[in-house]
Design an enzyme around this catalytic site. Sequence first.
Site, short mmCIF file in Angstrom:
data_model
loop_
_atom_site.label_atom_id
_atom_site.label_comp_id
_atom_site.label_asym_id
_atom_site.label_seq_id
_atom_site.Cartn_x
_atom_site.Cartn_y
_atom_site.Cartn_z
N GLY A 61 -31.11 -3.94 51.00
CA GLY A 61 -30.07 -3.38 51.85
C GLY A 61 -29.86 -4.11 53.16
O GLY A 61 -28.92 -3.78 53.90
N SER A 65 -36.03 -8.95 41.03
CA SER A 65 -34.76 -8.77 40.35
C SER A 65 -33.70 -9.63 41.03
O SER A 65 -33.86 -10.05 42.17
CB SER A 65 -34.33 -7.30 40.38
OG SER A 65 -35.26 -6.48 39.73
N ALA A 114 -29.82 -9.88 42.60
CA ALA A 114 -29.09 -8.97 43.48
C ALA A 114 -28.41 -7.87 42.66
O ALA A 114 -27.83 -8.15 41.60
CB ALA A 114 -28.06 -9.74 44.29
N THR A 159 -26.55 -4.97 44.56
CA THR A 159 -25.33 -4.75 45.36
C THR A 159 -25.31 -5.67 46.58
O THR A 159 -24.43 -5.53 47.42
CB THR A 159 -25.26 -3.29 45.83
OG1 THR A 159 -26.45 -2.97 46.57
CG2 THR A 159 -25.15 -2.34 44.64
N SER A 160 -26.24 -6.61 46.68
CA SER A 160 -26.33 -7.48 47.85
C SER A 160 -25.79 -8.88 47.52
O SER A 160 -25.58 -9.21 46.36
CB SER A 160 -27.79 -7.58 48.30
OG SER A 160 -28.55 -8.30 47.35
N THR A 182 -34.13 -12.13 46.07
CA THR A 182 -35.15 -13.18 46.15
C THR A 182 -35.01 -14.16 44.98
O THR A 182 -35.11 -15.37 45.17
CB THR A 182 -36.55 -12.56 46.17
OG1 THR A 182 -36.69 -11.75 47.33
CG2 THR A 182 -37.63 -13.63 46.17
N ASP A 238 -28.05 3.02 43.68
CA ASP A 238 -29.46 2.68 43.82
C ASP A 238 -30.17 3.94 44.33
O ASP A 238 -30.55 4.03 45.49
CB ASP A 238 -29.64 1.52 44.81
CG ASP A 238 -30.98 0.82 44.65
OD1 ASP A 238 -31.73 1.20 43.74
OD2 ASP A 238 -31.27 -0.09 45.44
N SER A 296 -38.17 1.60 39.52
CA SER A 296 -37.84 0.19 39.30
C SER A 296 -38.86 -0.71 39.99
O SER A 296 -39.43 -1.62 39.38
CB SER A 296 -36.43 -0.09 39.82
OG SER A 296 -36.16 -1.48 39.80
N LYS A 351 -30.01 0.91 53.72
CA LYS A 351 -30.10 1.87 52.61
C LYS A 351 -30.66 3.20 53.11
O LYS A 351 -30.23 4.27 52.68
CB LYS A 351 -30.99 1.33 51.50
CG LYS A 351 -30.33 0.34 50.57
CD LYS A 351 -31.27 -0.01 49.43
CE LYS A 351 -30.63 -1.02 48.49
NZ LYS A 351 -31.53 -1.37 47.37
#
Length: 510
Positions: free
Chosen positions: A181, A207, A209, A211-212, A216, A269, A277, A301
């Site tokens: 977030g 994971s 992205a 919603t970003s 990483t 999310d 998750s 977030k």
Amino acid sequence: MDQQDLPIRRVAIDTWRENVAYLHRECPVVRAAGFQALSKVTVRVGDGQINAVLNVVDDEQVVRVCELGLSEDAFARLGAADGALGAVAPAVEAASMPALRRRIAGERLARDDWHAVVRDIAQARYSKIELAAFIVAATGYELDREEVLYLTEAMIAAGRRLDWQRHVRGGPVVDKHCIGGIPGNRTSMLVVPIVAAHGMLCPKTSSRAITSPAGTADTMEVLADVELPLARLEQIVRDTNGCLAWGGSADLSPADDILISVERPLGIDSPGQMVASILSKKIAAGSTHLVLDIPVGPTAKVRSMQAALRLRKLFEYVADRLGLVLDVVISDGLQPVGRGIGPVLEARDVMAVLRNDPAAPSDLREKALRLAGRVIEFDADVRGGGGWRIARDILESGRALAKMEAIIDAQGRRAPPALGGLTHEVRAERAGRVLAIDNLQLARIARLAGAPQVAGAGVDLLRKVGDAVEPGAPLYRLYAQYPADLAFALARAELASGYVLGDMAAPCAA
């Protein structure tokens, strides 16, 4: 040829983690079985079978009348040769569907129900429509803490689980994770090499992205391969003490990756799914100790300290029952961390910190050192409070950079893509001081510019909270590869730049 035996044709359509079958409207099988578009079917070739969603087509360039087309995902999952004969039949309803319907109606599910649902999800027995219904049901009727525990257990059980104990001889296997977030918050790419250089095992799987503008895995992929087979991932960690890989290719908590493919377009999310998750991925990757970063801010977030404390308790409850040692850090989420927002820009910031470049973003450096220090304090030989100093020494000595270079080489070094060739500077309309930066708005603008799908797209921040600006001073620079993307990002920025400017004496956001 039997009426239901049809030659398979590979249809070059990416259906993103959904099996899709294609039959021509005039195909005898469609007429005989009464298939309609979006029917669920079972496709069998030899001993292999998959469930798929049916699309009915009218163009023989897609599939001929007597062919069975399979999307890229379905073709790969079935593992059949192009042209092999396949049988198609109506699919039997997933065994967990009654449990899903009860959850949609607001009922609480038991442990066995959650395991059945997640098992069917991992085995691709749910369509995207059914997955969306599951996600919305789990969000609209918030999961209680026992349900979150059951969901986490089920997600771990549905995939592989790594065991590093023979390598650490009873010592901790560590990791660090952020709930997300906050744009530009690439601390994991600094924590992993620092901690690995200290001698601790840190198998970092992430994971992509949701919603970003970058995760990483998206950012590390600028520098190295991240889609690593399990055997190779294990070897890299044995050789270097760490990795920065995408968890999906290692089949760790595979149901989570399928759910993410639906959560991304929905922009959902929820707290329960977030906890399941994150913790399922960490435990499946073999971690025994985790530092978790929860940023708090008006556009993060988590918007309030009260909400952060509730989320921390939920994480701690599930982690404790699954035997994971958890240290939660509640951090400042008032603005993006670092300067770059987008894979190439964020990778640039990370490498600048590792190289001890005087121009490297100081906020990214300091936050990474704080988190790395907390991870290092899982080492029984390190006294509480001493981790930050050790992390700083590792970074300043160049050992962290050397470790990162070793991890990059082990994973497979890549030449970083160029920044997008189209640029535009968004400028201040008045003089003043930057009081606040809207994380959500800057993330939207970066995504509209093309990130993360276009690695070189994004936003480069030129001013942070507290900085003074003159009229016309640049606030940030947009990078895009395609004119349409730049136009979309500019249109959003013109509606709202994401920057709040006030008088020089006005207090900054808190």
